[in-house]
Design a protein around this motif. Sequence first.
Motif, PDB file in Angstrom:
ATOM      1  N   GLU A   1      56.127  32.846  62.447  1.00  0.00           N
ATOM      2  CA  GLU A   1      55.819  31.360  61.679  1.00  0.00           C
ATOM      3  C   GLU A   1      56.376  30.942  60.832  1.00  0.00           C
ATOM      4  OE1 GLU A   1      51.705  31.807  60.534  1.00  0.00           O
ATOM      5  OE2 GLU A   1      50.920  31.968  62.601  1.00  0.00           O
ATOM      6  N   LYS A   2      57.053  31.954  59.939  1.00  0.00           N
ATOM      7  CA  LYS A   2      57.842  31.608  58.614  1.00  0.00           C
ATOM      8  C   LYS A   2      59.253  31.120  59.309  1.00  0.00           C
ATOM      9  CE  LYS A   2      58.093  34.703  55.385  1.00  0.00           C
ATOM     10  NZ  LYS A   2      57.492  34.063  54.124  1.00  0.00           N
ATOM     11  N   ILE A   3      59.769  31.875  60.282  1.00  0.00           N
ATOM     12  CA  ILE A   3      61.228  31.423  61.044  1.00  0.00           C
ATOM     13  C   ILE A   3      61.018  30.089  61.420  1.00  0.00           C
ATOM     14  CG2 ILE A   3      62.651  31.979  62.943  1.00  0.00           C
ATOM     15  CD1 ILE A   3      62.159  34.853  62.366  1.00  0.00           C
ATOM     16  N   ILE A   4      59.866  29.810  62.106  1.00  0.00           N
ATOM     17  CA  ILE A   4      59.833  28.292  62.824  1.00  0.00           C
ATOM     18  C   ILE A   4      59.685  27.442  61.694  1.00  0.00           C
ATOM     19  CG2 ILE A   4      58.001  27.095  64.145  1.00  0.00           C
ATOM     20  CD1 ILE A   4      57.302  29.520  65.747  1.00  0.00           C
ATOM     21  N   ALA A   5      59.072  27.632  60.680  1.00  0.00           N
ATOM     22  CA  ALA A   5      58.885  26.560  59.648  1.00  0.00           C
ATOM     23  C   ALA A   5      60.223  26.332  58.838  1.00  0.00           C
ATOM     24  CB  ALA A   5      57.899  27.102  58.673  1.00  0.00           C
ATOM     25  N   LEU A   6      60.812  27.494  58.709  1.00  0.00           N
ATOM     26  CA  LEU A   6      62.301  27.322  58.092  1.00  0.00           C
ATOM     27  C   LEU A   6      63.242  26.498  58.858  1.00  0.00           C
ATOM     28  CD1 LEU A   6      62.502  30.798  56.414  1.00  0.00           C
ATOM     29  CD2 LEU A   6      62.446  28.798  55.230  1.00  0.00           C
ATOM     30  N   GLU A   7      63.227  26.978  60.263  1.00  0.00           N
ATOM     31  CA  GLU A   7      64.159  26.336  61.277  1.00  0.00           C
ATOM     32  C   GLU A   7      63.926  24.802  61.206  1.00  0.00           C
ATOM     33  OE1 GLU A   7      65.931  29.455  64.378  1.00  0.00           O
ATOM     34  OE2 GLU A   7      63.779  28.729  64.694  1.00  0.00           O
ATOM     35  N   GLN A   8      62.617  24.493  61.103  1.00  0.00           N
ATOM     36  CA  GLN A   8      62.336  23.006  61.118  1.00  0.00           C
ATOM     37  C   GLN A   8      62.678  22.377  59.676  1.00  0.00           C
ATOM     38  OE1 GLN A   8      57.714  23.052  61.255  1.00  0.00           O
ATOM     39  NE2 GLN A   8      57.815  23.053  63.367  1.00  0.00           N
ATOM     40  N   ALA A   9      62.569  23.038  58.824  1.00  0.00           N
ATOM     41  CA  ALA A   9      63.212  22.528  57.599  1.00  0.00           C
ATOM     42  C   ALA A   9      64.721  22.291  57.456  1.00  0.00           C
ATOM     43  CB  ALA A   9      62.898  23.402  56.206  1.00  0.00           C
ATOM     44  N   VAL A  10      65.468  23.395  57.953  1.00  0.00           N
ATOM     45  CA  VAL A  10      66.776  23.299  58.052  1.00  0.00           C
ATOM     46  C   VAL A  10      67.266  22.119  59.124  1.00  0.00           C
ATOM     47  CG1 VAL A  10      68.858  24.634  59.094  1.00  0.00           C
ATOM     48  CG2 VAL A  10      67.345  25.610  57.551  1.00  0.00           C
ATOM     49  N   GLU A  11      66.439  21.877  60.234  1.00  0.00           N
ATOM     50  CA  GLU A  11      66.798  20.836  61.193  1.00  0.00           C
ATOM     51  C   GLU A  11      66.703  19.365  60.519  1.00  0.00           C
ATOM     52  OE1 GLU A  11      67.995  18.874  64.649  1.00  0.00           O
ATOM     53  OE2 GLU A  11      67.887  21.075  64.084  1.00  0.00           O
ATOM     54  N   LEU A  12      65.674  19.107  59.803  1.00  0.00           N
ATOM     55  CA  LEU A  12      65.298  18.227  58.810  1.00  0.00           C
ATOM     56  C   LEU A  12      66.358  17.740  58.047  1.00  0.00           C
ATOM     57  CD1 LEU A  12      61.394  18.598  58.673  1.00  0.00           C
ATOM     58  CD2 LEU A  12      62.503  16.634  59.695  1.00  0.00           C
ATOM     59  N   TYR A  13      67.019  18.713  57.517  1.00  0.00           N
ATOM     60  CA  TYR A  13      68.113  18.359  56.283  1.00  0.00           C
ATOM     61  C   TYR A  13      69.280  17.789  57.098  1.00  0.00           C
ATOM     62  CZ  TYR A  13      70.852  18.971  52.015  1.00  0.00           C
ATOM     63  OH  TYR A  13      71.591  18.600  50.988  1.00  0.00           O
ATOM     64  N   GLY A  14      69.461  16.482  56.948  1.00  0.00           N
ATOM     65  CA  GLY A  14      70.613  15.768  57.792  1.00  0.00           C
ATOM     66  C   GLY A  14      71.844  15.260  57.006  1.00  0.00           C
TER      67      GLY A  14
END
Length: 350
Positions: free
Chosen positions: A126-139
Amino acid sequence: MIGKAWKIELFGRLSAGRDGKILTRFRTHKTGLLLAYLAFYPQRIHAREELIGMLWSDSDADAGRASFRTALASLRRQLEPGGTPAGSFLIADRANVQINPKTVTTDVAEFEYALKTSGKTTNLSEKIIALEQAVELYGGEFLPGFYEDWVIAERERLAQYFLDALCRLAASFEQTGNIGRAIDYARRVVGADSLREEAHGELMRLYAEAGQISAAKRQYNELEQILREELGVAPSPETHSLAARLQITAGRGEKSISSSAKTSIKSSISLGHSATRLPIFLTKFIDRKEEFGQIKAMLTSAQTRILTLTGMGGSGKTRLAVEAARDLLDNFNGAIYFVSLADLRDARLI
């Protein structure tokens, strides 16, 4: 009836989107900045006079109020088109203005929520999923093209969070045993900040962990060249020691290093690059030698208790202060901290 929420993008560019419609142009630069500020602080009720003072400080009172009314009306026309109920986007009276938090979301808010989620869960997946979502949002960097003090401070803070998310992803994937993905994210850290020596060291260590000794050696050579050309310095003793260990391994014809050596390397990197609590920048620092020298001299003087840098907004005061602080870490045994006051409006809270 209030329709679908507007999505305000603040990373990489300023835009507003809803139902397939994307707005990227606003009446003036300051009109766009007003939208960005209101969207960035959606839960706040902002005093009109405060906003006028912040955005039109170079105008007299009457001209500032007129410019503010024009900007507000322009935003209403774009974001509350005909048939839209009044107050569906902007809530305003004679004294205050607020964006409607029920009808607006931002990529920054989603980014920070994802990071908060990653910090709350103890489940690694779950931590990895959330971090990948954050990284994806940083445009991209926060509000490029805007140089107000509060923008610069938030840009630096959010860039630091982005780099930290990349580092945490590399560490999390290493923990799962997926060294390949860990290397991918470690590479992104180096790509985002090529002067960050500890990032190169971590990438070298991961290459060594994966048995890619040649890649680790190439990474050291790249770091050595970057530091020499950009800063005129050599890698730290810890990084040089890692490179020496890799050289010995390669000289023996070994394709990987022993477990004990891996542990020693990881320990030396961690000790050699302890957290400094200073923001990380994604752009090159243009050295201002005279001011840099003056700051360092004053901060190392026993006569100095507090030092204040003054200058025009966007002139680089924060960056200069942080880089001087970074250069003085050894003088203060690493006990240097960055505390942003950009959002403070009451001097009594300092």
